[in-house]
Design an enzyme around this catalytic site. Structure first.
Site, PDB file in Angstrom:
ATOM      1  NE  ARG A 259      -1.760   1.878   3.516  1.00 23.78           N
ATOM      2  CZ  ARG A 259      -1.643   1.825   4.856  1.00 23.78           C
ATOM      3  NH1 ARG A 259      -2.288   0.917   5.552  1.00 23.78           N
ATOM      4  NH2 ARG A 259      -0.871   2.688   5.488  1.00 23.78           N
ATOM      5  CG  HIS A 263      -6.360   2.322   6.169  1.00 26.62           C
ATOM      6  ND1 HIS A 263      -6.446   1.054   5.629  1.00 26.62           N
ATOM      7  CD2 HIS A 263      -7.600   2.616   6.641  1.00 26.62           C
ATOM      8  CE1 HIS A 263      -7.687   0.600   5.797  1.00 26.62           C
ATOM      9  NE2 HIS A 263      -8.391   1.526   6.398  1.00 26.62           N
ATOM     10  CE1 TYR A 272       0.660   2.603   9.198  1.00 28.73           C
ATOM     11  CE2 TYR A 272      -0.495   4.433  10.246  1.00 28.73           C
ATOM     12  CZ  TYR A 272      -0.389   3.510   9.225  1.00 28.73           C
ATOM     13  OH  TYR A 272      -1.317   3.505   8.219  1.00 28.73           O
TER      14      TYR A 272
HETATM   15  C1  LIG Z   1     -15.552  -5.901  10.393  1.00 25.89           C
HETATM   16  C2  LIG Z   1     -14.657  -4.706  10.400  1.00 25.89           C
HETATM   17  N1  LIG Z   1     -13.791  -4.530  11.398  1.00 25.89           N
HETATM   18  C3  LIG Z   1     -12.982  -3.449  11.413  1.00 25.89           C
HETATM   19  C4  LIG Z   1     -13.055  -2.523  10.405  1.00 25.89           C
HETATM   20  C5  LIG Z   1     -12.139  -1.308  10.419  1.00 25.89           C
HETATM   21  N2  LIG Z   1     -11.149  -1.481   9.349  1.00 25.89           N
HETATM   22  C6  LIG Z   1     -11.262  -0.853   8.172  1.00 25.89           C
HETATM   23  S1  LIG Z   1     -10.025  -1.254   7.120  1.00 25.89           S
HETATM   24  C7  LIG Z   1      -9.291  -2.247   8.257  1.00 25.89           C
HETATM   25  C8  LIG Z   1      -8.003  -2.947   7.925  1.00 25.89           C
HETATM   26  C9  LIG Z   1      -8.115  -3.863   6.774  1.00 25.89           C
HETATM   27  O1  LIG Z   1      -6.849  -4.330   6.425  1.00 25.89           O
HETATM   28  P1  LIG Z   1      -6.643  -5.283   5.195  1.00 25.89           P
HETATM   29  O2  LIG Z   1      -7.645  -6.365   5.231  1.00 25.89           O
HETATM   30  O3  LIG Z   1      -5.226  -5.682   5.168  1.00 25.89           O
HETATM   31  O4  LIG Z   1      -7.008  -4.367   3.941  1.00 25.89           O
HETATM   32  P2  LIG Z   1      -6.259  -3.060   3.398  1.00 25.89           P
HETATM   33  O5  LIG Z   1      -6.962  -1.877   3.991  1.00 25.89           O
HETATM   34  O6  LIG Z   1      -4.845  -3.140   3.806  1.00 25.89           O
HETATM   35  O7  LIG Z   1      -6.431  -3.082   1.923  1.00 25.89           O
HETATM   36  C10 LIG Z   1     -10.020  -2.265   9.438  1.00 25.89           C
HETATM   37  C11 LIG Z   1      -9.649  -3.029  10.627  1.00 25.89           C
HETATM   38  C12 LIG Z   1     -14.000  -2.741   9.376  1.00 25.89           C
HETATM   39  N3  LIG Z   1     -14.127  -1.898   8.352  1.00 25.89           N
HETATM   40  N4  LIG Z   1     -14.783  -3.847   9.393  1.00 25.89           N
END
Ligand SMILES: Cc1ncc(C[n+]2csc(CCOP(=O)(O)OP(=O)(O)O)c2C)c(N)n1
Ligand SMILES: [Mg+2]
Length: 372
Positions: A259, A263, A272
């Protein structure tokens, strides 16, 4: 009694186009033609520009929030291109925009979604893409259910579902993998391992060395690919989709990528992340790599680059105009599309939502206007 080994596993890593743009001709056989690589490279540039513009829209207050896809375009395009448009289905999260556009999703839908307009989730008839999923991991179960339906109806379709490394810690991932493999439904699980789940790095997220190996517990096929390599992603996805369609089993593809942005626009990854880490991945940017390859073959030059950048500007400007030009929905919609009947309390809320005094008695509403 001697101890017997009852199970052994191995995870292969596939790379076809290396970081210097050098292709492994043998592995590249029957993958992408020159013409297709040029087309996909152009798509990468257009999507990268959309990302940059979306970022600026958020910073200037014209969009709620936005998760940039920057750096992950090869993973999205290689896999999306392997799926058959209008036949297979894409069940995404939010970091594979380029794949959705390939399958006919109008670009303004993505902008509308992040502008908070539900019409961004209204997918046009005939576009085999489900709305982007914000609750992490839920879409993998939807994909499995859809694939089960296709199997029961004997339809010649497969589903590819997208998710991140963090999503593989969710129960939904494990339930979906278990259902998909025990029912042997035509679904491909495509993990974009971009090394981070917001501020949580992969090594804290999981104790397994690879995401791909998680497939083994479920009896699924597993492969790790260089996610910034268009050729490897395309080949692994194509093989997995045709295997899925022919009843040959479920595949988990781990696309190793990064990425490059924050985020979302609500985050500041400098707090971080180590700049040296980001810099090392910037050098592996799929746009740089694919361009090197095309230039090496005499298929690309500065003039063509200027042309695609100019074209991207025209396309994205029009998309922004369309997204911002759409008539605002009525504030009543949130009530009228949620409730069958509006009771007095909801009626109060409906009337006062037009002011900033939600839930107050209508006679108290309009206080802000008075104050002003
Ligand atoms: C069920 C749920 N828990 C927590 C969140 C908050 N949240 C949004 S994105 C994220 C991280 C996701 O990481 P990843 O699966 O690696 O995807 P990336 O954003 O890196 O593409 C979290 C914890 C959410 N959207 N849905
Ligand atoms: Mg991630």
């Amino acid at each position: 009694m001697p101890i017997r080994t009852v199970f052994k596993a191995q995870i292969d890593h596939l790379q076809i186009l290396d970081e210097n743009g050098v292709l492994d001709e043998k592995l590249a056989k029957d993958t992408l033609t020159d013409e297709q690589v040029v087309f996909l490279y152009e798509q990468m540039n257009i999507c990268r520009h959309l990302d940059e513009v979306a970022f600026k829209l958020q910073r200037s207050g014209r969009m709620g929030t936005y998760p940039q896809n920057k750096g992950q375009e090869a993973a999205a395009l290689g896999s999306g291109f392997a799926a058959r448009k209008g036949k297979d289905w894409l069940v995404p999260c939010y970091r594979e925009n380029a794949a959705l556009f390939l399958h006919g999703l109008p670009m303004e839908k993505i902008l509308l979604h992040w502008m908070g307009d539900e019409r961004g989730n209204q997918i046009p008839e005939g576009v085999n893409v489900t709305p982007i999923s914000i609750p992490i991991g839920t879409q993998m179960l939807h994909a499995t259910g859809m694939a089960w339906a296709f199997k029961l109806r004997k339809e010649d379709r497969a589903v590819i579902t997208y998710f991140g490394d963090g999503a593989t810690s969710e129960g939904d991932f494990h339930e979906a993998m278990n259902f998909a493999t025990t029912l042997n439904v035509p679904v491909v699980f495509f993990c974009q391992n971009n090394q981070w789940a917001i501020s949580v790095p992969r090594e804290i997220q999981m104790n397994s060395e690879t995401v791909a190996q998680k497939a083994i517990a479920y009896g699924a096929h597993a492969i790790q690919v260089d996610g910034n390599d268009l050729f490897a992603v395309y080949k692994a996805s194509k093989d997995a989709l045709s295997r899925a369609r022919s009843g040959g089993g479920v595949t988990l593809i781990e696309a190793v990528t990064y990425r490059l942005g924050d985020h979302t626009t609500a985050d500041d990854a400098r707090r971080y992340r180590d700049e040296a880490e980001v810099a090392s991945w910037r050098a592996k940017d799929p746009i740089i790599r694919t361009r090197k390859y095309l230039e090496g073959k005499g298929l690309w030059n500065d003039t063509r680059q200027q042309e695609i950048e100019d074209r991207a500007k025209v396309i994205v400007a029009e998309v922004v105009r369309n997204a911002e030009g759409i008539e605002s929905p009525s504030i009543d919609d949130i009530f009228d599309y949620t409730f069958e009947t509006i009771d007095p309390e909801l009626e109060t809320q409906k009337r006062t939502l037009r002011t900033s005094s939600l839930g107050q008695k209508p006679e108290q509403a309009g206080l802000e206007a008075e104050r002003r």
